[in-house]
Write a protein that holds these residues in place. Sequence first.
Motif, PDB file in Angstrom:
ATOM      1  N   ARG A  22     -49.593  86.576  75.148  1.00 43.80           N
ATOM      2  CA  ARG A  22     -49.670  86.973  76.556  1.00 43.80           C
ATOM      3  C   ARG A  22     -48.617  86.244  77.384  1.00 43.80           C
ATOM      4  NH1 ARG A  22     -51.356  87.247  81.515  1.00 43.80           N
ATOM      5  NH2 ARG A  22     -52.621  88.986  82.203  1.00 43.80           N
ATOM      6  N   LEU A  41     -49.695  93.461  77.740  1.00 49.82           N
ATOM      7  CA  LEU A  41     -50.517  92.493  78.454  1.00 49.82           C
ATOM      8  C   LEU A  41     -51.981  92.922  78.461  1.00 49.82           C
ATOM      9  CD1 LEU A  41     -48.034  91.727  81.349  1.00 49.82           C
ATOM     10  CD2 LEU A  41     -48.757  90.134  79.557  1.00 49.82           C
ATOM     11  N   CYS A  44     -53.463  92.141  75.097  1.00 48.58           N
ATOM     12  CA  CYS A  44     -53.728  90.700  74.994  1.00 48.58           C
ATOM     13  C   CYS A  44     -54.995  90.335  75.753  1.00 48.58           C
ATOM     14  CB  CYS A  44     -52.547  89.888  75.525  1.00 48.58           C
ATOM     15  SG  CYS A  44     -51.089  89.928  74.467  1.00 48.58           S
TER      16      CYS A  44
END
Length: 99
Positions: A22, A41, A44
């Motif tokens: 991330r 993202l 993650c």
Amino acid sequence: MNTQLVKRAGAAFNQGDYRTARQLYQQAAARYGQQLFSANLALCDKALQGGTSSRVVTQALSSDASADVAANRQLADTQQLLEHYFMRCQELEYRLLDR
């Protein structure tokens, strides 16, 4: 574009080091554009909340007694292919940006 940052992030994600992945994806997003890494993202974040999406889906179906084993395997394979093609698409997009 320096693809090493993105490769390191992908490797960290594949190894289960979602926090590092991330952070690296955030660096890449800041450098190359948020729109290119929003999905990374999100994956993650989802993994940090309880596992990768493919594991969550597979576990959910496995716990359901009426779920067919073949369907579970097909879903896992499809998820793996989707992630592969998503990463490949990103690599090609980065190459275009390097031109």
